[in-house]
Design an enzyme around this catalytic site. Structure first.
Site, PDB file in Angstrom:
ATOM      1  N   CYS A  88      -0.779  25.344   1.355  1.00  0.00           N
ATOM      2  CA  CYS A  88      -0.960  26.741   0.944  1.00  0.00           C
ATOM      3  C   CYS A  88      -1.930  27.481   1.881  1.00  0.00           C
ATOM      4  O   CYS A  88      -1.553  27.758   3.009  1.00  0.00           O
ATOM      5  CB  CYS A  88      -1.374  26.799  -0.524  1.00  0.00           C
ATOM      6  SG  CYS A  88      -0.990  28.384  -1.271  1.00  0.00           S
ATOM      7  N   HIS A 186       1.550  23.035  -3.717  1.00  0.00           N
ATOM      8  CA  HIS A 186       0.377  22.188  -3.978  1.00  0.00           C
ATOM      9  C   HIS A 186       0.772  20.837  -4.592  1.00  0.00           C
ATOM     10  O   HIS A 186       0.644  20.662  -5.802  1.00  0.00           O
ATOM     11  CB  HIS A 186      -0.547  22.883  -4.986  1.00  0.00           C
ATOM     12  CG  HIS A 186      -1.219  24.100  -4.465  1.00  0.00           C
ATOM     13  ND1 HIS A 186      -2.439  24.070  -3.846  1.00  0.00           N
ATOM     14  CD2 HIS A 186      -0.846  25.392  -4.474  1.00  0.00           C
ATOM     15  CE1 HIS A 186      -2.803  25.280  -3.494  1.00  0.00           C
ATOM     16  NE2 HIS A 186      -1.844  26.114  -3.865  1.00  0.00           N
ATOM     17  N   GLU A 188      -0.848  18.253  -4.647  1.00  0.00           N
ATOM     18  CA  GLU A 188      -2.047  17.561  -5.158  1.00  0.00           C
ATOM     19  C   GLU A 188      -2.308  17.843  -6.632  1.00  0.00           C
ATOM     20  O   GLU A 188      -3.163  17.190  -7.228  1.00  0.00           O
ATOM     21  CB  GLU A 188      -3.279  17.943  -4.309  1.00  0.00           C
ATOM     22  CG  GLU A 188      -3.836  19.348  -4.507  1.00  0.00           C
ATOM     23  CD  GLU A 188      -3.056  20.441  -3.781  1.00  0.00           C
ATOM     24  OE1 GLU A 188      -1.983  20.147  -3.230  1.00  0.00           O
ATOM     25  OE2 GLU A 188      -3.522  21.596  -3.792  1.00  0.00           O
TER      26      GLU A 188
END
Ligand code: GLN
Length: 206
Positions: A88, A186, A188
C-alpha cells in the site's frame, strides 16, 4: 537426543518502522520463521537480507524517511539489489512515478510503475475482495484501505494480481520487478502468510 540442525540460518528481514502498520508485518515474518528487525536508522540496514515497507501514509513516510536520513541509504539499498516488499503506502514509496501526489512528495523509487494514490475513490476507499495472485494456487483475500492502484507498468515489471470485480475490475494491484515486490493491499492483516512467504523466498534467493 542429537542436536537439531536448522539447515537454514535465520533470515533477517527489516521492517521500515518510521510510520505505519509495522507490528503486523513483524508478526507475519516471525510466523514464517524469519527474524524481523525494525529499521529507523541508516545503520540498522546493515546485515538485513530483505526489507518490508508497510502500509500507512506515504506523504508522512516520505517526510520521516528524509528526517531520519534514510532516503539515500534506502535508495542505495534498492539500487544494490536488496529485496524489498512494499504494501500500500509501501508500494507508493517504491514507485518511480506517482499520479496525484502531494506537492514535494518524493519516493524511493526502483519500481518502474506509475501509481495513483487513493485510487479507488471516496465511495469505496476501503474494500475486500478475493483475487487470483500469480504463483499462488488459491485466491487471496485482499484488503484494500485507501489503496493505490498501478496505472502503468514498465516492460520489466510482472503483473501479479488485478482487481476482479466492480468498476475497478482489471486494475493492477500487485507487481514484481526483480527483487522488488509490491501490493496495493494488506496481506499482513488477514492471517494469510502466502504473500510474505513469496517475499521470504525472494530474500533467501537474493
Ligand atoms: N492512502 C495512503 C497513501 O497515500 C496509503 C494507505 C495505506 O497504506 N493503507 O499513502
Amino acid at each position: 537426543m542429537p542436536p537439531v540442525h536448522d539447515p537454514q540460518p535465520p533470515l533477517v528481514v527489516g521492517v521500515l518502522a518510521v510510520q505505519g502498520d509495522v507490528r503486523e508485518h513483524v508478526r507475519v515474518l516471525t510466523a514464517l520463521g524469519a527474524q524481523p528487525r525494525t529499521v529507523r536508522r541508516p545503520g540498522e540496514l546493515a546485515g538485513i537480507q530483505g526489507l518490508v515497507i508497510p502500509g500507512g501514509e506515504s506523504t508522512t513516510m516520505d517526510k520521516l524517511v528524509r528526517a531520519f536520513d534514510l532516503l539515500d541509504p534506502l535508495r542505495d539499498a534498492i539500487a544494490g539489489g536488496l529485496p524489498v516488499y512494499g504494501s500500500c503506502a509501501g508500494m507508493i514509496m517504491l514507485a518511480d512515478r506517482i499520479v496525484d501526489q502531494r506537492a514535494d512528495q518524493q519516493t524511493l523509487g526502483g519500481l518502474d510503475i506509475t501509481v495513483r494514490r487513493n485510487a479507488f475513490g471516496r465511495q469505496v476507499d476501503s474494500f475486500e475482495e478475493d483475487i487470483a495472485f500469480d504463483g499462488l494456487v488459491d485466491p487471496l483475500h485482499a484488503v484494500f484501505i485507501r489503496a493505490p492502484w498501478v496505472e502503468e507498468v514498465g516492460k520489466d515489471v510482472t503483473v501479479l494480481a488485478r482487481v476482479e470485480h466492480g468498476s475497478a475490475a482489471g486494475r493492477i494491484v500487485a507487481v514484481r520487478q526483480g527483487a522488488l515486490l509490491a501490493t496495493s493491499f494488506h496481506p499482513e492483516v488477514t492471517g494469510d502468510t502466502r504473500v510474505h512467504g513469496l517475499f521470504v523466498e525472494m530474500c533467501r534467493a537474493g
